[in-house]
Design a protein around this motif. Structure first.
Motif, PDB file in Angstrom:
ATOM      1  N   LYS A 292       0.920  -1.459   0.106  1.00  0.00           N
ATOM      2  CA  LYS A 292      -0.027   0.079  -0.106  1.00  0.00           C
ATOM      3  C   LYS A 292       0.915   1.276  -0.139  1.00  0.00           C
ATOM      4  O   LYS A 292       0.535   2.181  -0.605  1.00  0.00           O
ATOM      5  CB  LYS A 292      -1.042  -0.038   1.080  1.00  0.00           C
ATOM      6  N   VAL A 293       2.052   1.236   0.769  1.00  0.00           N
ATOM      7  CA  VAL A 293       2.960   2.527   0.766  1.00  0.00           C
ATOM      8  C   VAL A 293       3.448   2.503  -0.660  1.00  0.00           C
ATOM      9  O   VAL A 293       3.658   3.674  -1.075  1.00  0.00           O
ATOM     10  CB  VAL A 293       3.996   2.213   1.903  1.00  0.00           C
ATOM     11  N   ALA A 294       4.035   1.438  -1.148  1.00  0.00           N
ATOM     12  CA  ALA A 294       4.745   1.358  -2.471  1.00  0.00           C
ATOM     13  C   ALA A 294       3.638   2.007  -3.484  1.00  0.00           C
ATOM     14  O   ALA A 294       4.039   2.718  -4.514  1.00  0.00           O
ATOM     15  CB  ALA A 294       5.133   0.162  -2.832  1.00  0.00           C
ATOM     16  N   ILE A 295       2.485   1.687  -3.502  1.00  0.00           N
ATOM     17  CA  ILE A 295       1.532   1.873  -4.487  1.00  0.00           C
ATOM     18  C   ILE A 295       1.267   3.435  -4.245  1.00  0.00           C
ATOM     19  O   ILE A 295       1.213   4.307  -5.372  1.00  0.00           O
ATOM     20  CB  ILE A 295       0.167   1.420  -4.351  1.00  0.00           C
ATOM     21  N   ASN A 296       0.900   3.863  -2.920  1.00  0.00           N
ATOM     22  CA  ASN A 296       0.805   5.232  -2.622  1.00  0.00           C
ATOM     23  C   ASN A 296       1.931   6.293  -3.050  1.00  0.00           C
ATOM     24  O   ASN A 296       1.808   7.372  -3.695  1.00  0.00           O
ATOM     25  CB  ASN A 296       0.477   5.536  -1.174  1.00  0.00           C
ATOM     26  N   GLU A 297       3.134   5.884  -2.820  1.00  0.00           N
ATOM     27  CA  GLU A 297       4.199   6.849  -3.032  1.00  0.00           C
ATOM     28  C   GLU A 297       4.478   6.894  -4.799  1.00  0.00           C
ATOM     29  O   GLU A 297       4.838   7.953  -5.213  1.00  0.00           O
ATOM     30  CB  GLU A 297       5.369   6.175  -2.418  1.00  0.00           C
ATOM     31  N   ALA A 298       4.046   5.657  -5.361  1.00  0.00           N
ATOM     32  CA  ALA A 298       4.252   5.674  -6.958  1.00  0.00           C
ATOM     33  C   ALA A 298       3.114   6.743  -7.594  1.00  0.00           C
ATOM     34  O   ALA A 298       3.489   7.436  -8.483  1.00  0.00           O
ATOM     35  CB  ALA A 298       3.932   4.109  -7.461  1.00  0.00           C
ATOM     36  N   VAL A 299       1.944   6.681  -6.937  1.00  0.00           N
ATOM     37  CA  VAL A 299       0.897   7.405  -7.441  1.00  0.00           C
ATOM     38  C   VAL A 299       1.510   9.037  -6.993  1.00  0.00           C
ATOM     39  O   VAL A 299       1.077   9.642  -8.062  1.00  0.00           O
ATOM     40  CB  VAL A 299      -0.393   7.177  -6.725  1.00  0.00           C
ATOM     41  N   GLU A 300       1.915   9.078  -5.998  1.00  0.00           N
ATOM     42  CA  GLU A 300       2.251  10.709  -5.611  1.00  0.00           C
ATOM     43  C   GLU A 300       3.342  11.030  -6.674  1.00  0.00           C
ATOM     44  O   GLU A 300       3.430  12.382  -7.016  1.00  0.00           O
ATOM     45  CB  GLU A 300       2.755  10.681  -4.193  1.00  0.00           C
ATOM     46  N   LEU A 301       4.540  10.193  -6.841  1.00  0.00           N
ATOM     47  CA  LEU A 301       5.446  10.519  -7.868  1.00  0.00           C
ATOM     48  C   LEU A 301       4.656  10.808  -9.334  1.00  0.00           C
ATOM     49  O   LEU A 301       5.113  11.745 -10.102  1.00  0.00           O
ATOM     50  CB  LEU A 301       6.386   9.395  -7.997  1.00  0.00           C
ATOM     51  N   ALA A 302       3.965  10.028  -9.683  1.00  0.00           N
ATOM     52  CA  ALA A 302       3.206  10.177 -10.960  1.00  0.00           C
ATOM     53  C   ALA A 302       2.320  11.379 -11.085  1.00  0.00           C
ATOM     54  O   ALA A 302       2.305  12.414 -11.991  1.00  0.00           O
ATOM     55  CB  ALA A 302       2.187   9.126 -11.141  1.00  0.00           C
ATOM     56  N   LYS A 303       1.685  12.096  -9.909  1.00  0.00           N
ATOM     57  CA  LYS A 303       0.788  13.142  -9.943  1.00  0.00           C
ATOM     58  C   LYS A 303       2.094  14.243  -9.922  1.00  0.00           C
ATOM     59  O   LYS A 303       1.605  15.430 -10.795  1.00  0.00           O
ATOM     60  CB  LYS A 303       0.325  13.270  -8.536  1.00  0.00           C
ATOM     61  N   THR A 304       3.156  14.293  -9.617  1.00  0.00           N
ATOM     62  CA  THR A 304       4.326  15.139  -9.875  1.00  0.00           C
ATOM     63  C   THR A 304       4.994  15.171 -11.256  1.00  0.00           C
ATOM     64  O   THR A 304       5.086  16.238 -11.601  1.00  0.00           O
ATOM     65  CB  THR A 304       5.315  15.286  -8.679  1.00  0.00           C
TER      66      THR A 304
ATOM     67  N   ALA B 109       1.839  12.600 -16.624  1.00  0.00           N
ATOM     68  CA  ALA B 109       0.512  13.330 -17.494  1.00  0.00           C
ATOM     69  C   ALA B 109      -0.887  12.911 -16.408  1.00  0.00           C
ATOM     70  O   ALA B 109      -0.799  12.273 -15.497  1.00  0.00           O
ATOM     71  CB  ALA B 109       0.287  12.480 -18.874  1.00  0.00           C
ATOM     72  N   GLU B 110      -1.574  13.777 -16.818  1.00  0.00           N
ATOM     73  CA  GLU B 110      -2.943  13.793 -15.616  1.00  0.00           C
ATOM     74  C   GLU B 110      -3.640  12.531 -15.445  1.00  0.00           C
ATOM     75  O   GLU B 110      -4.060  12.118 -14.422  1.00  0.00           O
ATOM     76  CB  GLU B 110      -4.096  14.733 -16.240  1.00  0.00           C
ATOM     77  N   GLN B 111      -3.591  11.595 -16.439  1.00  0.00           N
ATOM     78  CA  GLN B 111      -4.297  10.358 -16.550  1.00  0.00           C
ATOM     79  C   GLN B 111      -3.279   9.298 -15.739  1.00  0.00           C
ATOM     80  O   GLN B 111      -3.763   8.046 -15.378  1.00  0.00           O
ATOM     81  CB  GLN B 111      -5.016   9.792 -17.537  1.00  0.00           C
ATOM     82  N   THR B 112      -2.220   9.397 -16.028  1.00  0.00           N
ATOM     83  CA  THR B 112      -1.088   8.334 -15.254  1.00  0.00           C
ATOM     84  C   THR B 112      -1.371   8.014 -13.810  1.00  0.00           C
ATOM     85  O   THR B 112      -1.052   6.601 -13.659  1.00  0.00           O
ATOM     86  CB  THR B 112       0.301   8.731 -15.565  1.00  0.00           C
ATOM     87  N   PRO B 113      -1.529   8.653 -12.905  1.00  0.00           N
ATOM     88  CA  PRO B 113      -1.790   8.358 -11.520  1.00  0.00           C
ATOM     89  C   PRO B 113      -2.673   7.129 -11.335  1.00  0.00           C
ATOM     90  O   PRO B 113      -2.587   6.114 -10.636  1.00  0.00           O
ATOM     91  CB  PRO B 113      -2.075   9.509 -10.601  1.00  0.00           C
TER      92      PRO B 113
END
Length: 172
Positions: free
Chosen positions: A102-114, A117-121
């Motif tokens: 869950k942490v790995a996924i959340n951190e990956a999503v946060e990197l993607a947000k930064t 592209a908008e749909q990538t997270p």
């Protein structure tokens, strides 16, 4: 003490560099750490990031194969390099036990947000969620997985503390 979020950000950048340069024999962690010339990050942070990136790079083909199965319309060769780097890093963290899924996924999503592209997270979240579910054993605990590609560098020298994931969640 380096923040794990900073280590992940820099590790993602190293994975991006390795991918774009099509490295077969990556340089040492020290050499890679020196290439990260961000004055805001300490030497310890850069070194840990390089070690994590090398460990993730060592199994990137495994990560790519899993993603190709989970997202057949978007295999890694069709993804932007930053997306690949984030997925490979999160894959490494999940299968190695470097971070709870869950942490790995959340951190990956946060990197993607930064960085993406908008749909990538949403894409990264969906792929990694499927991967984490496949990786878990019937009891819901992460299964021990040996990467198919042998060799490569060992995992980072500093093993994660049992409470590191909590630090990630609270401190970002």
């Amino acid at each position: 003490m380096p923040k794990r979020r900073d280590i992940r950000r820099l590790a993602m950048q190293v994975l991006y560099q390795l991918d774009l340069s099509a490295v077969h024999n990556p340089p040492t962690a020290e050499t890679l750490a020196q290439s990260l010339d961000d004055e805001h990050d300490s030497d310890a942070t850069r070194t840990l990031a390089a070690e994590v990136a090398l460990a993730a790079w060592a199994i990137h083909r495994d990560a790519d194969a899993k993603v190709a199965v989970l997202a057949p319309d978007w295999p890694t060769h069709r993804q932007p390099p930053v997306d690949r780097a984030i997925l490979r890093l999160a894959y490494y963290e999940i299968v190695s036990g470097h971070a709870p899924p869950k942490v790995a996924i959340n951190e990956a999503v946060e990197l993607a947000k930064t960085y993406c592209a908008e749909q990538t997270p949403a894409f990264i979240n969906g792929v990694l969620d499927k991967l984490a579910k496949q990786h878990a054993d019937p009891a819901g605990e992460p299964a021990s997985v040996e990467p198919a590609s042998a060799g490569g560098p060992p995992p980072p020298q500093r093993p994660p503390n049992a409470d590191d994931w909590l630090d990630d969640a609270v401190n970002g």
